[in-house]
Design a protein around this motif. Structure first.
Motif, PDB file in Angstrom:
ATOM      1  N   LEU A   1       6.356  10.441   6.416  1.00  0.00           N
ATOM      2  CA  LEU A   1       7.205  11.052   5.403  1.00  0.00           C
ATOM      3  C   LEU A   1       6.871  12.529   5.210  1.00  0.00           C
ATOM      4  O   LEU A   1       7.777  13.350   5.021  1.00  0.00           O
ATOM      5  CB  LEU A   1       7.072  10.304   4.074  1.00  0.00           C
ATOM      6  CG  LEU A   1       7.850   8.997   3.987  1.00  0.00           C
ATOM      7  CD1 LEU A   1       7.534   8.270   2.699  1.00  0.00           C
ATOM      8  CD2 LEU A   1       9.341   9.246   4.101  1.00  0.00           C
TER       9      LEU A   1
ATOM     10  N   ALA B   1       8.473  14.336   8.001  1.00  0.00           N
ATOM     11  CA  ALA B   1       9.917  14.433   7.789  1.00  0.00           C
ATOM     12  C   ALA B   1      10.247  15.480   6.736  1.00  0.00           C
ATOM     13  O   ALA B   1      11.210  16.250   6.883  1.00  0.00           O
ATOM     14  CB  ALA B   1      10.480  13.075   7.382  1.00  0.00           C
ATOM     15  N   PHE B   2       9.457  15.545   5.677  1.00  0.00           N
ATOM     16  CA  PHE B   2       9.699  16.538   4.626  1.00  0.00           C
ATOM     17  C   PHE B   2       9.548  17.953   5.165  1.00  0.00           C
ATOM     18  O   PHE B   2      10.416  18.808   4.954  1.00  0.00           O
ATOM     19  CB  PHE B   2       8.743  16.309   3.454  1.00  0.00           C
ATOM     20  CG  PHE B   2       8.831  17.375   2.405  1.00  0.00           C
ATOM     21  CD1 PHE B   2       9.865  17.373   1.489  1.00  0.00           C
ATOM     22  CD2 PHE B   2       7.888  18.389   2.348  1.00  0.00           C
ATOM     23  CE1 PHE B   2       9.958  18.364   0.522  1.00  0.00           C
ATOM     24  CE2 PHE B   2       7.973  19.384   1.387  1.00  0.00           C
ATOM     25  CZ  PHE B   2       9.013  19.372   0.469  1.00  0.00           C
TER      26      PHE B   2
ATOM     27  N   SER C   1      12.299  18.919   7.505  1.00  0.00           N
ATOM     28  CA  SER C   1      13.521  19.230   6.759  1.00  0.00           C
ATOM     29  C   SER C   1      13.445  20.619   6.157  1.00  0.00           C
ATOM     30  O   SER C   1      14.406  21.403   6.233  1.00  0.00           O
ATOM     31  CB  SER C   1      13.733  18.208   5.641  1.00  0.00           C
ATOM     32  OG  SER C   1      13.784  16.909   6.144  1.00  0.00           O
TER      33      SER C   1
ATOM     34  N   TYR D   1      15.093  11.716   4.767  1.00  0.00           N
ATOM     35  CA  TYR D   1      13.778  11.683   4.134  1.00  0.00           C
ATOM     36  C   TYR D   1      13.821  10.871   2.834  1.00  0.00           C
ATOM     37  O   TYR D   1      12.953  10.036   2.591  1.00  0.00           O
ATOM     38  CB  TYR D   1      13.295  13.106   3.859  1.00  0.00           C
ATOM     39  CG  TYR D   1      12.146  13.191   2.891  1.00  0.00           C
ATOM     40  CD1 TYR D   1      10.861  12.849   3.284  1.00  0.00           C
ATOM     41  CD2 TYR D   1      12.346  13.599   1.571  1.00  0.00           C
ATOM     42  CE1 TYR D   1       9.801  12.919   2.398  1.00  0.00           C
ATOM     43  CE2 TYR D   1      11.291  13.664   0.684  1.00  0.00           C
ATOM     44  CZ  TYR D   1      10.026  13.324   1.096  1.00  0.00           C
ATOM     45  OH  TYR D   1       8.989  13.378   0.214  1.00  0.00           O
TER      46      TYR D   1
END
Length: 153
Positions: A21, A24-25, A28, A76
């Motif tokens: 995660l 992914a953050f 992004s 996300y």
């Protein structure tokens, strides 16, 4: 598998998913920042008038990169929700194993059957209804299960 191994595996699972995660953050965020930089460069080129088609294409690329970054953030947030759901299920599974272990190994023999019946009743009614089950209802369910068990004997 003992409880310590289960706790270690649960923690390892949670840490791995948190790592994914976090990746992914930051991906992004990087996509959005890149898109913003490209968009600003494209708008600047258009206003300076030095490169007409190039400025337009760069601006369009910046907008598309912004949409891609927004899509990453959407994924996300969905992954974060799923992580919480799965982790909650793993915690429930762990709690169930603890309860069954306590009911079968740490009670005197004369109390084991009742404890197991109570654990089963609580598992069957874990989320239904949303309000806590009254002791009277628990007694009715336990008595029904015990009567059913005695009728089979």
């Amino acid at each position: 598998m003992d409880q310590k191994d289960q706790e270690e595996k649960l923690n390892a699972y949670y840490k791995l998913n948190r790592l994914h995660l976090q990746f992914a953050f930051w991906s992004s965020l990087a996509a959005l920042a890149t898109g913003l930089v490209i968009l600003v460069i494209g708008v600047r080129l258009i206003f300076l008038g030095s490169a007409g088609l190039t400025g337009q294409l760069v601006t369009i690329g910046g907008v598309l990169t912004q949409f891609i970054g927004a899509g990453f953030f959407l994924l996300y947030s969905k992954n974060l929700k799923q992580l919480n759901v799965f982790y909650e299920k793993l915690i429930r599974h762990q709690d169930t194993l603890y309860a069954m272990g306590l009911a079968t190994h740490h009670l005197p023999d004369d109390r084991k059957a009742d404890a197991i019946d109570n654990v089963i009743s609580m598992l069957l009614t874990r989320n239904e209804p949303k309000t806590p089950m009254s002791p009277e209802m628990m007694k009715v369910i336990t008595d029904a299960m015990q009567a059913k068990r005695e009728s089979k004997i």
